[in-house]
Structures are given as structure tokens and as C-alpha cells.
Motif scaffolding. Structure first.
Motif, short mmCIF file in Angstrom:
data_model
loop_
_atom_site.label_atom_id
_atom_site.label_comp_id
_atom_site.label_asym_id
_atom_site.label_seq_id
_atom_site.Cartn_x
_atom_site.Cartn_y
_atom_site.Cartn_z
N TYR A 1 36.97 -3.95 82.46
CA TYR A 1 35.86 -3.02 82.73
C TYR A 1 34.58 -3.55 82.09
O TYR A 1 33.52 -3.59 82.72
N ASN A 2 34.68 -3.98 80.84
CA ASN A 2 33.50 -4.46 80.12
C ASN A 2 32.93 -5.72 80.75
O ASN A 2 31.71 -5.85 80.93
N ARG B 1 28.09 0.56 73.93
CA ARG B 1 29.23 1.23 74.54
C ARG B 1 30.51 0.55 74.07
O ARG B 1 30.60 -0.68 74.02
N ILE B 2 31.52 1.36 73.77
CA ILE B 2 32.85 0.85 73.48
C ILE B 2 33.82 1.58 74.41
O ILE B 2 33.97 2.80 74.32
N HIS C 1 24.52 -2.85 75.50
CA HIS C 1 25.38 -3.90 74.96
C HIS C 1 26.80 -3.35 74.85
O HIS C 1 27.03 -2.35 74.15
N GLY C 2 27.74 -3.97 75.53
CA GLY C 2 29.14 -3.57 75.44
C GLY C 2 29.80 -4.20 74.23
O GLY C 2 29.55 -5.36 73.89
N LEU C 3 30.65 -3.43 73.56
CA LEU C 3 31.35 -3.90 72.36
C LEU C 3 32.85 -3.78 72.55
O LEU C 3 33.33 -2.90 73.27
N SER C 4 33.59 -4.66 71.90
CA SER C 4 35.05 -4.59 71.98
C SER C 4 35.57 -3.49 71.05
O SER C 4 34.97 -3.20 70.01
N SER C 5 36.69 -2.91 71.44
CA SER C 5 37.27 -1.82 70.64
C SER C 5 37.96 -2.32 69.38
O SER C 5 38.46 -1.52 68.59
N SER C 6 37.99 -3.64 69.17
CA SER C 6 38.62 -4.20 67.97
C SER C 6 37.71 -4.15 66.74
O SER C 6 38.13 -4.48 65.63
#
Length: 227
Positions: free
Chosen positions: A164-165, A157-158, A136-141
Motif C-alpha cells: 500500500y505504501n 502516515r503509518i 511522507h509515508g512511514l513504516s510501522s516498524s
């Protein structure tokens, strides 16, 4: 040759110059950075669009804010994020990308995600290799508190680059990517439209995305589900 492929080719031809500008950055009012690489790519795309798509209006992150603009849902626009992941770019990381979406008379025509230093590109109409993933991709915010509330049982993953995400979600390299804080239209339109093309579920503010143009009038919460 389609518009996005032509733009990718031009950017690729000047990539060494763009990369050489990584250390030349300016801090903006919102405390984020813009690099001279961002501005060079914007200049390249603006020049190309002015010559090739003279009836299209360019919407770019580096033109913001758009406080006095009038938007037409049936208008013709090129939506550009010259460098998505500028923080990565100026820090010497390779996970940054260019995002382009072309709308003519209110209809989506083509989109592109180009990750130059990773040598990856996805363009409307071209095939993509598909994968299966439990990531699961997560936002860096996300804040520390947000991270502490994530459910167990997933790989997370961040990376700090929406292009890219979202491309990873479109390919199935992520099972899911979500931004719950909200992002601008140029951050997400390419990924949303590529998701629709490749059978990935796409949502904007909780509603299924239908390919419509999004304008820089607000932040959008998005979700892509590949699996």
C-alpha cells in the motif's frame, strides 16, 4: 495477457473465500501472524506458476527461512508476498496487498501490486493516475523514539502495509516512503520496479536501484521519492 494479470484474475475469482479466512490465523515464531488467507493465495500462485512458469523458482514469505538455498543472479524466479499487511488483514482492515515480481534469466519481466479490498492494481506496462502530495509515508516498524525524532513540517502516515505504501509513492499520493529498519525482498521488489517504470526515484541501502533481483539473504532499507 501477462502473468501478473492472470494471477490477479485468479485471486479475484476466489476473493470471497480468501476474505472469509481473516479470522483463521496462526502466530509464527517471530510473533507475527500468518493467516489461512496467506496460505490460500500462496497455493493459488504456486499452482499457477508450476503450470505456466515451470522453470521458475517461487520465493515466498511463507517458505522462509531459506537457510540452505543457493541463489543465482541470472536465474528465473517468481517473488511473492501472498498477503503483505497480514496484521491488517486479520484485524479486519482493508489495507493489505499481494506483491508479485517475475524475473527470467536474471532480468525483471513484470511486477504487480494488488490491493484487493481497495480495488487497486498496478501492473508493469499499465498506466497509473499520478498525484502530487506532501505526505511522507512511514513504516510501522518505527519505535516511539524514532517517531519523536521526525522533522517538523510534513504530513506523516503509518499504514502497516508495504504494498500500500509503495504503491502510494509510485502514484505520487505520497511524496516519499522510507523504511529505515529493513524489510525482506518480497516486501519491496514490486514497488521498486514499478517506481522505476513510473519515474520515481528508488534506493536500496542508500544506492540507486537498477532493477536487479533481491534475494531473501538480508533485510533491505528502501526509499522511494516521488516528488
Amino acid at each position: 495477457m501477462n502473468i501478473c494479470q492472470q494471477i490477479v484474475n485468479i485471486i479475484e475469482s476466489q476473493l470471497s473465500k480468501i476474505i472469509s479466512l481473516k479470522t483463521e490465523k496462526i502466530k509464527k515464531e517471530d510473533d507475527s501472524f500468518v493467516s489461512k488467507g496467506d496460505l490460500l493465495i500462496q497455493e493459488i500462485v504456486f499452482k499457477f506458476c508450476k503450470e505456466t512458469l515451470p522453470n521458475h523458482t517461487l520465493i515466498s514469505e511463507e517458505f522462509a527461512p531459506f537457510e540452505h538455498s543457493n541463489w543465482d543472479e541470472k536465474g528465473s524466479y517468481v517473488v511473492l508476498d501472498p498477503i503483505d499487511g497480514t496484521e491488517n488483514f486479520v484485524s479486519g482492515l482493508r489495507e493489505w496487498g499481494v506483491g508479485i515480481s517475475v524475473y527470467t534469466a536474471g532480468k525483471h519481466k513484470e511486477s504487480c501490486i494488488y490491493l484487493p479490498e481497495l480495488n487497486e492494481v498496478a501492473i508493469t506496462g499499465l498506466p497509473l493516475q499520478r498525484f502530487e502530495s506532501r505526505i511522507h509515508g512511514l513504516s510501522s516498524s518505527l519505535t516511539k523514539k524514532d517517531l519523536e525524532q521526525l522533522p517538523e513540517g510534513f504530513e506523516y502516515r503509518i499504514i502497516g502495509c508495504s504494498m500500500y505504501n509503495m504503491l502510494n509513492a509510485v502514484k505520487g499520493s505520497y511524496a516519499r516512503f522510507e523504511n529505515v529498519k529493513g524489510v525482506s525482498c518480497w516486501d519491496v521488489l514490486p514497488g521498486l520496479n514499478l517506481a522505476l517504470e513510473h519515474g520515481v526515484k528508488a534506493y536500496v541501502d542508500g544506492e540507486q536501484y537498477q532493477g536487479q533481483i533481491l534475494f531473501p539473504t538480508k533485510k533491505y532499507k528502501i526509499l522511494l521519492e516521488a516528488n
